[in-house]
Structure formats: structure tokens, C-alpha cells
Design a protein around this motif. Structure first.
Motif, PDB file in Angstrom:
ATOM      1  N   ARG A  96       0.828  -1.195   0.000  1.00 17.02           N
ATOM      2  CA  ARG A  96       0.000   0.000   0.000  1.00 17.02           C
ATOM      3  C   ARG A  96       0.869   1.254   0.000  1.00 17.02           C
ATOM      4  NH1 ARG A  96      -5.045  -0.522   2.210  1.00 17.02           N
ATOM      5  NH2 ARG A  96      -5.268   1.646   1.590  1.00 17.02           N
ATOM      6  N   VAL A  97       0.443   2.238  -0.755  1.00 12.00           N
ATOM      7  CA  VAL A  97       1.099   3.550  -0.711  1.00 12.00           C
ATOM      8  C   VAL A  97       0.679   4.243   0.572  1.00 12.00           C
ATOM      9  CG1 VAL A  97       1.393   5.757  -1.877  1.00 12.00           C
ATOM     10  CG2 VAL A  97       1.095   3.675  -3.215  1.00 12.00           C
ATOM     11  N   ARG A  98       1.629   4.796   1.271  1.00 12.07           N
ATOM     12  CA  ARG A  98       1.355   5.374   2.575  1.00 12.07           C
ATOM     13  C   ARG A  98       1.571   6.877   2.567  1.00 12.07           C
ATOM     14  NH1 ARG A  98       4.605   0.615   5.783  1.00 12.07           N
ATOM     15  NH2 ARG A  98       3.325  -1.098   5.009  1.00 12.07           N
ATOM     16  N   ASP A  99       1.146   7.508   3.657  1.00  8.34           N
ATOM     17  CA  ASP A  99       1.229   8.958   3.718  1.00  8.34           C
ATOM     18  C   ASP A  99       2.676   9.437   3.676  1.00  8.34           C
ATOM     19  OD1 ASP A  99       1.639   7.723   6.161  1.00  8.34           O
ATOM     20  OD2 ASP A  99       0.962   9.448   7.314  1.00  8.34           O
ATOM     21  N   ARG A 100       3.578   8.717   4.335  1.00 12.80           N
ATOM     22  CA  ARG A 100       4.974   9.168   4.317  1.00 12.80           C
ATOM     23  C   ARG A 100       5.603   8.965   2.941  1.00 12.80           C
ATOM     24  NH1 ARG A 100       8.967   5.096   6.295  1.00 12.80           N
ATOM     25  NH2 ARG A 100       7.984   3.040   6.310  1.00 12.80           N
ATOM     26  N   ASP A 101       5.082   8.008   2.162  1.00 15.49           N
ATOM     27  CA  ASP A 101       5.567   7.858   0.789  1.00 15.49           C
ATOM     28  C   ASP A 101       5.192   9.085  -0.044  1.00 15.49           C
ATOM     29  OD1 ASP A 101       6.414   5.360   1.589  1.00 15.49           O
ATOM     30  OD2 ASP A 101       4.610   4.361   0.847  1.00 15.49           O
ATOM     31  N   MET A 102       3.945   9.540   0.084  1.00 20.57           N
ATOM     32  CA  MET A 102       3.503  10.720  -0.659  1.00 20.57           C
ATOM     33  C   MET A 102       4.199  11.975  -0.152  1.00 20.57           C
ATOM     34  SD  MET A 102       1.667   9.361  -2.868  1.00 20.57           S
ATOM     35  CE  MET A 102       1.318  10.927  -3.654  1.00 20.57           C
ATOM     36  N   ILE A 160      -0.099  16.205   4.725  1.00 23.00           N
ATOM     37  CA  ILE A 160      -0.404  14.867   4.216  1.00 23.00           C
ATOM     38  C   ILE A 160      -0.323  13.921   5.402  1.00 23.00           C
ATOM     39  CG2 ILE A 160       0.249  13.049   2.616  1.00 23.00           C
ATOM     40  CD1 ILE A 160       1.536  15.131   0.850  1.00 23.00           C
ATOM     41  N   ARG A 161      -1.459  13.377   5.772  1.00 18.83           N
ATOM     42  CA  ARG A 161      -1.541  12.525   6.955  1.00 18.83           C
ATOM     43  C   ARG A 161      -2.288  11.241   6.609  1.00 18.83           C
ATOM     44  NH1 ARG A 161       1.812  15.468   8.171  1.00 18.83           N
ATOM     45  NH2 ARG A 161       1.993  16.877   9.969  1.00 18.83           N
ATOM     46  N   ALA A 162      -2.365  10.347   7.573  1.00 14.69           N
ATOM     47  CA  ALA A 162      -3.076   9.077   7.395  1.00 14.69           C
ATOM     48  C   ALA A 162      -4.154   8.968   8.457  1.00 14.69           C
ATOM     49  CB  ALA A 162      -2.122   7.891   7.496  1.00 14.69           C
ATOM     50  N   ASP A 166      -6.396   3.426   6.957  1.00 16.97           N
ATOM     51  CA  ASP A 166      -5.717   3.051   5.722  1.00 16.97           C
ATOM     52  C   ASP A 166      -5.833   4.115   4.648  1.00 16.97           C
ATOM     53  OD1 ASP A 166      -4.954   0.721   6.841  1.00 16.97           O
ATOM     54  OD2 ASP A 166      -6.523  -0.512   5.930  1.00 16.97           O
ATOM     55  N   ALA A 167      -6.446   5.253   4.953  1.00 16.29           N
ATOM     56  CA  ALA A 167      -6.662   6.304   3.959  1.00 16.29           C
ATOM     57  C   ALA A 167      -5.600   7.388   4.110  1.00 16.29           C
ATOM     58  CB  ALA A 167      -8.050   6.918   4.110  1.00 16.29           C
ATOM     59  N   ILE A 168      -5.264   8.009   2.984  1.00 16.66           N
ATOM     60  CA  ILE A 168      -4.335   9.132   2.963  1.00 16.66           C
ATOM     61  C   ILE A 168      -5.149  10.415   2.866  1.00 16.66           C
ATOM     62  CG2 ILE A 168      -2.486  10.260   1.687  1.00 16.66           C
ATOM     63  CD1 ILE A 168      -1.496   7.572   0.809  1.00 16.66           C
ATOM     64  N   LEU A 169      -4.872  11.355   3.750  1.00 18.49           N
ATOM     65  CA  LEU A 169      -5.584  12.623   3.793  1.00 18.49           C
ATOM     66  C   LEU A 169      -4.650  13.742   3.364  1.00 18.49           C
ATOM     67  CD1 LEU A 169      -7.420  12.319   7.241  1.00 18.49           C
ATOM     68  CD2 LEU A 169      -8.177  11.520   5.001  1.00 18.49           C
ATOM     69  N   VAL A 170      -5.168  14.634   2.528  1.00 22.32           N
ATOM     70  CA  VAL A 170      -4.473  15.864   2.153  1.00 22.32           C
ATOM     71  C   VAL A 170      -5.357  17.018   2.598  1.00 22.32           C
ATOM     72  CG1 VAL A 170      -3.593  17.284   0.283  1.00 22.32           C
ATOM     73  CG2 VAL A 170      -3.243  14.820   0.235  1.00 22.32           C
TER      74      VAL A 170
END
Length: 309
Positions: free
Chosen positions: A185-191, A219-221, A224-228
Motif C-alpha cells: 500500500r502507498v502510505r502517507d509518508r511515501d507521498m 499529508i496525513r493518514a 488506511d486512507a491518505i488525507l491531504v
């Protein structure tokens, strides 16, 4: 001796008669053969012999049984009648509750529309103020850099998506301690690293899935969802960055964050793709909230005094 032949060992045979296959299941066999306990069978036989079974024999007992049946039927009838009487009232209350929910929902939608209109008006006035502000035309540049105005120009398009088999897990994986259930899974720290790498590589404006990023964006998590900026995003994550397309792409892929993204692709199957675009259009940020900065007034400007000779 070596010249003497050895007789093969003779296996002894048992002289006991073969046992039944179900010999070890005697308890289960007894239960199946005697499903009714002997004591219960004897008690039932004594009751039948004494004439205690069946209907009551005396008239008083029969009248008591009839009265009990009538009372039970009366209770059931009264309960059914009360339920039938209360059904229209319950249905009416339900309809009133549904109507109230519909009215409140419509009122909430109207308030949300009013908030959106006021926000658009505030953003339009802010952009107009930035455009007509002084400073030798720096207002428009400030609006672009702050994300308050729409921008377009060449740049790069970067698409980051989860792995096809996002449920796989690797042994000894440092990514497994970040709270997500799998490594694909792509994670918030990846983005975060992707966006910071684009800024560092020379991007002038960045957006993720159509949402413009500013200096105050986060950009937070959440699970399992990424929030901007507290708005959830769904994969694939399309990152648009305005800048010198070829140079921006080369710098990002050669940077530490670009190599980090490449390692995610190689080790965990995360799908990525980058392309140089001739014209990208990024929307303005939905709201630019300033908490500390204050506009500079004329009285706050420093004064120069002439010296005396």
C-alpha cells in the motif's frame, strides 16, 4: 559363519480372537441402543399403570385446564389488539421522524451551499487583492506561489498506485511497523517524500488528485486512507507538478526521494509512472488560511531621516 545361510526371522502371530472394530466405542454403542434411560422408562410405565397420564380425570381438573386455556387465549388476543391499535401511531411517528430528517438534511445542504459560495467569494476577492496589490507586480507571483490562484504550464505527471497484490507481506520489512496492514500500500509518508522531492527538484506548483498543495498543506493518514488537508484520497494518486518538465523529471528521478520511490517499486511492487507534459492545469487551493502573518500597512514602513551636516 559366512558359508551358512541365515533364516529370515519368523513373525509371531497372535492366537487371540480378533476384536470387534467398535469395541472401543462401547459407550457410544450403549447410548445408541438405549436412547431412553431405564429410570425414565420405569417412571413412565408406573405413571401409565397408575392412570396419571393423558387428560385430567375429574371435572374440577378439566374446568381448571379449560380456564387456563381461555386465559392464555385472552392474553394473546388482547396483545394482538393493542399491537394493532398502536401500529398506526408508530407508523405516524416514523413518518414524522423521516420528514424531520429530510427537512434537516435539506437545511444542511442549503447551509453547505451558502458556505461554498461565501468561500468562493472570499477566494475571488483575495485573488483580486493579490493581483492589484502593489510591489511592482509581485502580488500575482505571490498568489501563484501561495496557491491562491490557478496556474498552468509545462511540468511532469507522476502516478503512484498500490501494488496489484497489496496483501503480501515481507519478512524483516521496516515498513511493516508504520501501522498499515500490508507492504504493497502507498502510505502517507511515501507521498510526503514524493511531494518534497518534487519541490526540491524545482516544482513551482503541485497538486494531488486535483487538490492544490500550499505551504500549509498536510499529508496525513487516517486508518488506511491518505488525507491531504483532511480530505481523503483514493488510489491511484496523480501528482501534477508545474516546472521545467525535462529538467524536473531528471532531477526528481536522480534525487534521494526519486530513488526511494524506485526502491518501493522494485521491492514492494508499488506501481509508478512519470511523464513530461507540455501543459498542466492546476486549480487554486480551496482555502488559504493565514494564522500569524499580517498585511503590511503604510504606518509600519520604516522611515528614513535626513542627517545634518
Amino acid at each position: 559363519m559366512c558359508g551358512m545361510s541365515q533364516q529370515p526371522p519368523v513373525r509371531s502371530t497372535s492366537t487371540r480372537p480378533p476384536s470387534r472394530p467398535d469395541a472401543s466405542m462401547s459407550l457410544l454403542t450403549n447410548v445408541m441402543d438405549h436412547s431412553l434411560d431405564d429410570g425414565y422408562a420405569e417412571a413412565a410405565a408406573r405413571k401409565r399403570a397408575a392412570g396419571d397420564g393423558g387428560m385430567p380425570k375429574t371435572l374440577r381438573a378439566r374446568l381448571g385446564l379449560a380456564a387456563g386455556l381461555v386465559l392464555a387465549a385472552l392474553v394473546v388476543t388482547v396483545g394482538a389488539a393493542q399491537a394493532r391499535v398502536a401500529a398506526p401511531a408508530v407508523a405516524k411517528e416514523r413518518e414524522e421522524l423521516i420528514d424531520r430528517i429530510d427537512r434537516e438534511s435539506d437545511a444542511a445542504d442549503e447551509l453547505e451551499d451558502a458556505v461554498d459560495k461565501l468561500r468562493d467569494e472570499v477566494d475571488a476577492r483575495r485573488r483580486a487583492a493579490l493581483k492589484h496589490s502593489g510591489g511592482g507586480g509581485q502580488g500575482e507571483l505571490i498568489g501563484i506561489l501561495s496557491g491562491a490562484t490557478e496556474v498552468h504550464g509545462p511540468g511532469v505527471k507522476l502516478v503512484v498506485n498500490d501494488a496489484k497484490d497489496s496483501g503480501s507481506d515481507g519478512d524483516g520489512n521496516p515498513r511493516g511497523t508504520s501501522g498499515f496492514s500490508d507492504t504493497g500500500r502507498v502510505r502517507d509518508r511515501d507521498m510526503q517524500r514524493v511531494v518534497n522531492g518534487l519541490w526540491e527538484s524545482g516544482a513551482e506548483a503541485v497538486s494531488i488528485n486535483g487538490q492544490r498543495l500550499t505551504a500549509l498543506s498536510a499529508i496525513r493518514a487516517a486508518g488506511d486512507a491518505i488525507l491531504v488537508d483532511n480530505r481523503p484520497l483514493v488510489p491511484p494518486y496523480t501528482v501534477l507538478a508545474v516546472g521545467d518538465g525535462k529538467q524536473l523529471s531528471t532531477r526528481f528521478q536522480n534525487s534521494a526521494d526519486g530513488l526511494y520511490l524506485h526502491a518501493l517499486q522494485e521491492n514492494f511492487g508499488i506501481r509508478t509512472g512519470i511523464s513530461v507534459e507540455d501543459d498542466l492545469r492546476l486549480p487554486a487551493a480551496p482555502s488559504v488560511t493565514v494564522r500569524t502573518a499580517q498585511p503590511r500597512t503604510e504606518s509600519a514602513q520604516p522611515r528614513t531621516e535626513k542627517g545634518t551636516s
